[in-house]
Scaffold this motif. Structure first.
Motif, PDB file in Angstrom:
ATOM      1  N   SER A 156       5.047  -8.848  -2.109  1.00  0.00           N
ATOM      2  CA  SER A 156       4.143  -7.803  -2.611  1.00  0.00           C
ATOM      3  C   SER A 156       3.977  -7.916  -4.120  1.00  0.00           C
ATOM      4  N   THR A 157       3.779  -9.135  -4.581  1.00  0.00           N
ATOM      5  CA  THR A 157       3.622  -9.349  -6.018  1.00  0.00           C
ATOM      6  C   THR A 157       2.323  -8.748  -6.546  1.00  0.00           C
ATOM      7  N   HIS A 158       1.398  -8.379  -5.653  1.00  0.00           N
ATOM      8  CA  HIS A 158       0.153  -7.743  -6.084  1.00  0.00           C
ATOM      9  C   HIS A 158       0.401  -6.320  -6.581  1.00  0.00           C
ATOM     10  N   VAL A 159       1.537  -5.723  -6.201  1.00  0.00           N
ATOM     11  CA  VAL A 159       1.883  -4.383  -6.689  1.00  0.00           C
ATOM     12  C   VAL A 159       2.580  -4.553  -8.032  1.00  0.00           C
ATOM     13  N   ILE A 160       1.943  -4.035  -9.094  1.00  0.00           N
ATOM     14  CA  ILE A 160       2.505  -4.234 -10.426  1.00  0.00           C
ATOM     15  C   ILE A 160       3.178  -2.985 -10.980  1.00  0.00           C
TER      16      ILE A 160
ATOM     17  N   GLU B 225     -10.027  -7.811   6.556  1.00  0.00           N
ATOM     18  CA  GLU B 225      -9.282  -9.073   6.569  1.00  0.00           C
ATOM     19  C   GLU B 225      -8.225  -9.095   5.468  1.00  0.00           C
ATOM     20  N   ARG B 226      -8.565  -8.632   4.280  1.00  0.00           N
ATOM     21  CA  ARG B 226      -7.586  -8.561   3.184  1.00  0.00           C
ATOM     22  C   ARG B 226      -6.463  -7.591   3.555  1.00  0.00           C
ATOM     23  N   PHE B 227      -6.827  -6.486   4.169  1.00  0.00           N
ATOM     24  CA  PHE B 227      -5.843  -5.493   4.608  1.00  0.00           C
ATOM     25  C   PHE B 227      -4.891  -6.117   5.627  1.00  0.00           C
ATOM     26  N   ARG B 228      -5.441  -6.860   6.572  1.00  0.00           N
ATOM     27  CA  ARG B 228      -4.638  -7.525   7.608  1.00  0.00           C
ATOM     28  C   ARG B 228      -3.647  -8.512   6.967  1.00  0.00           C
ATOM     29  N   GLN B 229      -4.130  -9.316   6.020  1.00  0.00           N
ATOM     30  CA  GLN B 229      -3.265 -10.284   5.340  1.00  0.00           C
ATOM     31  C   GLN B 229      -2.150  -9.576   4.576  1.00  0.00           C
ATOM     32  N   ASN B 230      -2.509  -8.514   3.857  1.00  0.00           N
ATOM     33  CA  ASN B 230      -1.507  -7.775   3.092  1.00  0.00           C
ATOM     34  C   ASN B 230      -0.513  -7.064   4.005  1.00  0.00           C
ATOM     35  N   ALA B 231      -0.966  -6.620   5.184  1.00  0.00           N
ATOM     36  CA  ALA B 231      -0.062  -5.962   6.129  1.00  0.00           C
ATOM     37  C   ALA B 231       1.010  -6.927   6.608  1.00  0.00           C
ATOM     38  N   VAL B 232       0.619  -8.153   6.911  1.00  0.00           N
ATOM     39  CA  VAL B 232       1.591  -9.160   7.345  1.00  0.00           C
ATOM     40  C   VAL B 232       2.577  -9.449   6.225  1.00  0.00           C
ATOM     41  N   LYS B 233       2.072  -9.676   5.027  1.00  0.00           N
ATOM     42  CA  LYS B 233       2.949  -9.926   3.885  1.00  0.00           C
ATOM     43  C   LYS B 233       3.855  -8.729   3.623  1.00  0.00           C
ATOM     44  N   GLY B 234       3.293  -7.537   3.749  1.00  0.00           N
ATOM     45  CA  GLY B 234       4.072  -6.313   3.515  1.00  0.00           C
ATOM     46  C   GLY B 234       5.237  -6.185   4.473  1.00  0.00           C
ATOM     47  N   ARG B 235       5.003  -6.464   5.755  1.00  0.00           N
ATOM     48  CA  ARG B 235       6.095  -6.394   6.739  1.00  0.00           C
ATOM     49  C   ARG B 235       7.150  -7.453   6.448  1.00  0.00           C
ATOM     50  N   GLU B 236       6.718  -8.675   6.132  1.00  0.00           N
ATOM     51  CA  GLU B 236       7.663  -9.744   5.816  1.00  0.00           C
ATOM     52  C   GLU B 236       8.500  -9.381   4.595  1.00  0.00           C
ATOM     53  N   GLY B 237       7.848  -8.857   3.573  1.00  0.00           N
ATOM     54  CA  GLY B 237       8.564  -8.470   2.359  1.00  0.00           C
ATOM     55  C   GLY B 237       9.520  -7.323   2.606  1.00  0.00           C
ATOM     56  N   PHE B 238       9.095  -6.341   3.411  1.00  0.00           N
ATOM     57  CA  PHE B 238       9.957  -5.200   3.703  1.00  0.00           C
ATOM     58  C   PHE B 238      11.159  -5.631   4.542  1.00  0.00           C
ATOM     59  N   GLU B 239      10.980  -6.604   5.430  1.00  0.00           N
ATOM     60  CA  GLU B 239      12.116  -7.153   6.186  1.00  0.00           C
ATOM     61  C   GLU B 239      13.163  -7.711   5.211  1.00  0.00           C
TER      62      GLU B 239
ATOM     63  N   SER C  23      -1.780  -1.524  13.376  1.00  0.00           N
ATOM     64  CA  SER C  23      -0.700  -2.481  13.522  1.00  0.00           C
ATOM     65  C   SER C  23       0.563  -1.716  13.906  1.00  0.00           C
ATOM     66  N   ASN C  24       1.356  -2.315  14.780  1.00  0.00           N
ATOM     67  CA  ASN C  24       2.644  -1.747  15.167  1.00  0.00           C
ATOM     68  C   ASN C  24       3.703  -2.821  15.027  1.00  0.00           C
ATOM     69  N   HIS C  25       4.901  -2.388  14.703  1.00  0.00           N
ATOM     70  CA  HIS C  25       6.009  -3.324  14.533  1.00  0.00           C
ATOM     71  C   HIS C  25       7.302  -2.566  14.789  1.00  0.00           C
ATOM     72  N   GLU C  26       8.320  -3.296  15.179  1.00  0.00           N
ATOM     73  CA  GLU C  26       9.628  -2.676  15.346  1.00  0.00           C
ATOM     74  C   GLU C  26      10.610  -3.391  14.427  1.00  0.00           C
ATOM     75  N   PHE C  27      11.195  -2.634  13.514  1.00  0.00           N
ATOM     76  CA  PHE C  27      12.197  -3.182  12.605  1.00  0.00           C
ATOM     77  C   PHE C  27      13.568  -3.084  13.263  1.00  0.00           C
ATOM     78  N   ALA C  28      14.381  -4.115  13.122  1.00  0.00           N
ATOM     79  CA  ALA C  28      15.719  -4.143  13.709  1.00  0.00           C
ATOM     80  C   ALA C  28      16.725  -3.444  12.791  1.00  0.00           C
ATOM     81  N   TYR C  29      16.316  -2.315  12.279  1.00  0.00           N
ATOM     82  CA  TYR C  29      17.141  -1.508  11.377  1.00  0.00           C
ATOM     83  C   TYR C  29      17.006  -0.050  11.794  1.00  0.00           C
ATOM     84  N   SER C  30      18.028   0.734  11.516  1.00  0.00           N
ATOM     85  CA  SER C  30      17.996   2.148  11.891  1.00  0.00           C
ATOM     86  C   SER C  30      16.972   2.905  11.046  1.00  0.00           C
ATOM     87  N   TRP C  31      16.588   4.074  11.523  1.00  0.00           N
ATOM     88  CA  TRP C  31      15.652   4.903  10.785  1.00  0.00           C
ATOM     89  C   TRP C  31      16.224   5.276   9.426  1.00  0.00           C
ATOM     90  N   ASP C  32      17.521   5.548   9.356  1.00  0.00           N
ATOM     91  CA  ASP C  32      18.150   5.883   8.068  1.00  0.00           C
ATOM     92  C   ASP C  32      18.001   4.735   7.074  1.00  0.00           C
TER      93      ASP C  32
END
Length: 190
Positions: free
Chosen positions: A32-36, A152-166, A6-15
């Protein structure tokens, strides 16, 4: 074996991204509520390269389907070992993780890299890859089923992870702006 990328571009600086990365699993991230728990096991700065190396243990809680539980066991808590490298000079964060739970039956190796975008100044490129291998003996059909479910679980978590990190990035930017404004006001008063 199954591969995921997966690739994505965040609209934030590297810093911004490299700093907020440490808060990726904070309460602000409702995706990412699965991370406890995230525990830092070791952290050191190489005196010659100035690369910061961090080892973390990430504790997750995820429900597996009943058919998969019969192979993997009934525990919903799993552990992931992560090693990250922050190279401030090269402006590169590399994170490598490996599942610890069920590792005799399933290997999930993930690599994430954050670098400044080549084509868009002020943005950060995110590259994610994973290799998933069912190690359990037996029928290939069962191995394929486990690998396909995991991808498939990895793919779902990746999407959620990017949304949460945004969300974490947006809130971090707001908090930093508020802190800068408060410091400016305090400086004017002094």
């Amino acid at each position: 074996m199954r591969l995921f990328s997966s690739n994505h571009e965040f609209a934030y600086s590297w810093d911004e991204v490299s700093t907020a990365n440490w808060r990726k699993y904070c309460p602000w991230n409702d995706k990412s509520t699965h991370v406890i728990a995230v525990d830092t096991l070791a952290r050191d700065l190489d005196a010659q390269t100035h690369i910061l190396r961090t080892e973390r243990l990430i504790t997750c809680k995820q429900a597996a389907p009943k058919w998969l539980k019969s192979f993997l066991g009934s525990s919903e808590v799993s552990y992931v070992y992560e090693v990250s490298y922050v190279d401030q000079k090269a402006k590169k964060v590399t994170m490598c993780s490996q599942n610890m739970t069920w590792s005799d039956l399933l290997s999930v190796q993930e690599k994430v890299v954050y670098t400044p975008s080549r084509g868009a100044p002020g943005k950060t490129t995110f590259e994610q890859s994973a290799k998933i291998i069912a190690l359990c003996g037996g029928w290939q059909k069962i191995k394929n089923g486990i690998e396909e479910f995991t991808v498939e679980r990895f793919r779902q978590n990746a999407v959620k992870g990017r949304e949460g990190f945004e969300r974490v990035l947006a809130i971090s930017r707001e908090v930093f702006a508020e802190q800068r404004e408060q410091a400016r006001k305090e400086k004017m008063v002094a």
